[in-house]
Design a protein around this motif. Structure first.
Motif, PDB file in Angstrom:
ATOM      1  N   LEU A  74       0.848  -1.199   0.000  1.00 24.89           N
ATOM      2  CA  LEU A  74       0.000   0.000   0.000  1.00 24.89           C
ATOM      3  C   LEU A  74       0.875   1.238   0.000  1.00 24.89           C
ATOM      4  CD1 LEU A  74      -1.495  -2.257   2.045  1.00 24.89           C
ATOM      5  CD2 LEU A  74      -3.268  -0.522   1.955  1.00 24.89           C
ATOM      6  N   GLU A  75       0.558   2.157  -0.878  1.00 20.63           N
ATOM      7  CA  GLU A  75       1.213   3.464  -0.927  1.00 20.63           C
ATOM      8  C   GLU A  75       0.108   4.515  -0.829  1.00 20.63           C
ATOM      9  OE1 GLU A  75       1.497   3.451  -5.839  1.00 20.63           O
ATOM     10  OE2 GLU A  75       3.314   3.338  -4.604  1.00 20.63           O
ATOM     11  N   PRO A  76       0.461   5.787  -0.705  1.00 17.86           N
ATOM     12  CA  PRO A  76      -0.609   6.776  -0.563  1.00 17.86           C
ATOM     13  C   PRO A  76      -1.622   6.676  -1.715  1.00 17.86           C
ATOM     14  CG  PRO A  76       1.453   7.753   0.093  1.00 17.86           C
ATOM     15  CD  PRO A  76       1.783   6.387  -0.470  1.00 17.86           C
ATOM     16  N   GLY A  77      -2.875   6.573  -1.344  1.00 17.74           N
ATOM     17  CA  GLY A  77      -3.960   6.457  -2.324  1.00 17.74           C
ATOM     18  C   GLY A  77      -4.466   5.042  -2.509  1.00 17.74           C
ATOM     19  N   THR A  78      -3.688   4.052  -2.066  1.00 15.83           N
ATOM     20  CA  THR A  78      -4.141   2.666  -2.220  1.00 15.83           C
ATOM     21  C   THR A  78      -5.319   2.397  -1.285  1.00 15.83           C
ATOM     22  OG1 THR A  78      -1.889   1.908  -2.700  1.00 15.83           O
ATOM     23  CG2 THR A  78      -3.500   0.224  -2.117  1.00 15.83           C
ATOM     24  N   TYR A  79      -6.378   1.815  -1.823  1.00 15.41           N
ATOM     25  CA  TYR A  79      -7.499   1.387  -0.988  1.00 15.41           C
ATOM     26  C   TYR A  79      -7.667  -0.115  -1.146  1.00 15.41           C
ATOM     27  CZ  TYR A  79     -10.208   1.555  -5.354  1.00 15.41           C
ATOM     28  OH  TYR A  79     -10.653   1.370  -6.641  1.00 15.41           O
ATOM     29  N   VAL A  80      -8.290  -0.697  -0.132  1.00 12.98           N
ATOM     30  CA  VAL A  80      -8.559  -2.135  -0.195  1.00 12.98           C
ATOM     31  C   VAL A  80      -9.837  -2.401   0.586  1.00 12.98           C
ATOM     32  CG1 VAL A  80      -6.931  -2.551   1.706  1.00 12.98           C
ATOM     33  CG2 VAL A  80      -7.661  -4.452   0.258  1.00 12.98           C
ATOM     34  N   HIS A  81     -10.674  -3.214   0.001  1.00 15.76           N
ATOM     35  CA  HIS A  81     -11.919  -3.618   0.653  1.00 15.76           C
ATOM     36  C   HIS A  81     -11.707  -4.996   1.258  1.00 15.76           C
ATOM     37  CE1 HIS A  81     -16.056  -5.324   0.769  1.00 15.76           C
ATOM     38  NE2 HIS A  81     -16.202  -4.211   1.441  1.00 15.76           N
ATOM     39  N   ILE A  82     -11.988  -5.107   2.548  1.00 12.28           N
ATOM     40  CA  ILE A  82     -11.783  -6.370   3.267  1.00 12.28           C
ATOM     41  C   ILE A  82     -13.128  -6.839   3.801  1.00 12.28           C
ATOM     42  CG2 ILE A  82     -10.531  -7.492   5.147  1.00 12.28           C
ATOM     43  CD1 ILE A  82      -8.518  -5.129   5.034  1.00 12.28           C
ATOM     44  N   ASP A  83     -13.620  -7.926   3.265  1.00 17.81           N
ATOM     45  CA  ASP A  83     -14.913  -8.444   3.716  1.00 17.81           C
ATOM     46  C   ASP A  83     -14.823  -8.915   5.165  1.00 17.81           C
ATOM     47  OD1 ASP A  83     -17.038  -8.203   1.899  1.00 17.81           O
ATOM     48  OD2 ASP A  83     -16.188  -9.778   0.619  1.00 17.81           O
ATOM     49  N   ALA A  84     -15.964  -8.971   5.823  1.00 14.30           N
ATOM     50  CA  ALA A  84     -16.001  -9.477   7.197  1.00 14.30           C
ATOM     51  C   ALA A  84     -15.383 -10.876   7.230  1.00 14.30           C
ATOM     52  CB  ALA A  84     -17.445  -9.520   7.703  1.00 14.30           C
ATOM     53  N   HIS A  85     -14.635 -11.118   8.274  1.00 14.19           N
ATOM     54  CA  HIS A  85     -14.030 -12.428   8.535  1.00 14.19           C
ATOM     55  C   HIS A  85     -12.996 -12.860   7.491  1.00 14.19           C
ATOM     56  CE1 HIS A  85     -16.551 -12.824  11.957  1.00 14.19           C
ATOM     57  NE2 HIS A  85     -17.646 -12.694  11.243  1.00 14.19           N
ATOM     58  N   VAL A  86     -12.523 -11.930   6.681  1.00 13.54           N
ATOM     59  CA  VAL A  86     -11.361 -12.233   5.836  1.00 13.54           C
ATOM     60  C   VAL A  86     -10.123 -11.974   6.683  1.00 13.54           C
ATOM     61  CG1 VAL A  86     -10.017 -11.480   3.832  1.00 13.54           C
ATOM     62  CG2 VAL A  86     -12.496 -11.798   3.641  1.00 13.54           C
ATOM     63  N   ARG A  87      -9.422 -13.035   7.004  1.00 10.69           N
ATOM     64  CA  ARG A  87      -8.301 -12.919   7.942  1.00 10.69           C
ATOM     65  C   ARG A  87      -7.111 -12.254   7.263  1.00 10.69           C
ATOM     66  NH1 ARG A  87      -8.163 -16.872  12.323  1.00 10.69           N
ATOM     67  NH2 ARG A  87      -6.149 -17.663  11.629  1.00 10.69           N
ATOM     68  N   HIS A  88      -6.553 -11.277   7.958  1.00 14.04           N
ATOM     69  CA  HIS A  88      -5.451 -10.503   7.389  1.00 14.04           C
ATOM     70  C   HIS A  88      -4.575  -9.973   8.511  1.00 14.04           C
ATOM     71  CE1 HIS A  88      -8.642  -7.634   8.344  1.00 14.04           C
ATOM     72  NE2 HIS A  88      -7.725  -6.686   8.420  1.00 14.04           N
ATOM     73  N   ARG A  89      -3.379  -9.588   8.138  1.00 13.57           N
ATOM     74  CA  ARG A  89      -2.467  -8.996   9.112  1.00 13.57           C
ATOM     75  C   ARG A  89      -1.621  -7.927   8.443  1.00 13.57           C
ATOM     76  NH1 ARG A  89       2.419 -11.433   9.254  1.00 13.57           N
ATOM     77  NH2 ARG A  89       2.635 -10.882  11.435  1.00 13.57           N
ATOM     78  N   VAL A  90      -1.114  -7.025   9.249  1.00 14.83           N
ATOM     79  CA  VAL A  90      -0.210  -5.995   8.758  1.00 14.83           C
ATOM     80  C   VAL A  90       1.199  -6.561   8.850  1.00 14.83           C
ATOM     81  CG1 VAL A  90       0.646  -3.647   9.089  1.00 14.83           C
ATOM     82  CG2 VAL A  90      -1.770  -4.176   9.542  1.00 14.83           C
ATOM     83  N   ALA A  91       1.842  -6.761   7.685  1.00  9.57           N
ATOM     84  CA  ALA A  91       3.197  -7.328   7.675  1.00  9.57           C
ATOM     85  C   ALA A  91       4.202  -6.299   8.168  1.00  9.57           C
ATOM     86  CB  ALA A  91       3.558  -7.789   6.265  1.00  9.57           C
ATOM     87  N   TRP A  92       4.056  -5.073   7.680  1.00  5.08           N
ATOM     88  CA  TRP A  92       4.951  -3.994   8.131  1.00  5.08           C
ATOM     89  C   TRP A  92       4.304  -2.649   7.796  1.00  5.08           C
ATOM     90  CZ3 TRP A  92       6.059  -0.976   3.983  1.00  5.08           C
ATOM     91  CH2 TRP A  92       6.165  -1.584   2.719  1.00  5.08           C
TER      92      TRP A  92
END
Lengths: 107, 107
Positions: A74-92
């Motif tokens: 993700l860089e400035p302006g990047t968006y992402v839609h995350i559905d409920a219960h879609v497992r995710h984590r912030v790597a860095w």
């Protein structure tokens, strides 16, 4: 009329990620999140009951989605839609400048 | 997982404001709006049935709210919450660079 600036008072160095609520209504909550190098603990996942639409406003970050081989950068302006219960984590998140996220949780 | 960048394919010169839907759900709609010098026609007002949370991402603009004497100036990062049926108009948007708005309509 409520107004402000999402870049106001962004700290350079935070012990923990900082979450500021910008709007809270029955079906939607908007937050500003500031990360200064934070990441999700290894082997932990976010698993949220509500869908979330995220926009990166400053800095940079990478998200990992369970079952995906490549992280999402993700860089400035990047968006992402995350559905409920879609497992995710912030790597860095960026080590050199604060990362500012806009998170919209909704049902 | 749906992803993109709000700054992708921003045109410099548009005949009309450009509205791109980024998310549509039952209770929330997220749009990217690009203005290139556009303003609301004189004596016209927006009067919307849903509340709106607006974030200016690039460029600059001024909003006028009915009954207010001073316009609200918006620069990158400025957000404003507009309740349903609060009459407002866009006084001007930047003439030199595209103005990119994020608009979140919700109920």
């Amino acid at each position: 009329m409520i107004t402000g600036n999402v870049f106001a008072n962004v700290a350079d160095n935070l012990p923990d990620e900082q979450i500021m609520e910008l709007l809270s209504a029955r079906n939607v909550r908007i937050e500003r999140i500031v990360s200064t190098g934070h990441a999700t603990a290894l082997n932990e996942w976010y698993d949220q009951g509500r869908a979330e639409w995220v926009l990166l406003l400053a800095g940079s970050a990478a998200l990992i989605f369970e079952g995906e081989t490549e992280p999402l950068l993700l860089e400035p302006g990047t968006y992402v839609h995350i559905d409920a219960h879609v497992r995710h984590r912030v790597a860095w998140t960026d080590q050199s400048v604060p990362t500012v996220w806009l998170a919209i949780h909704y049902q």
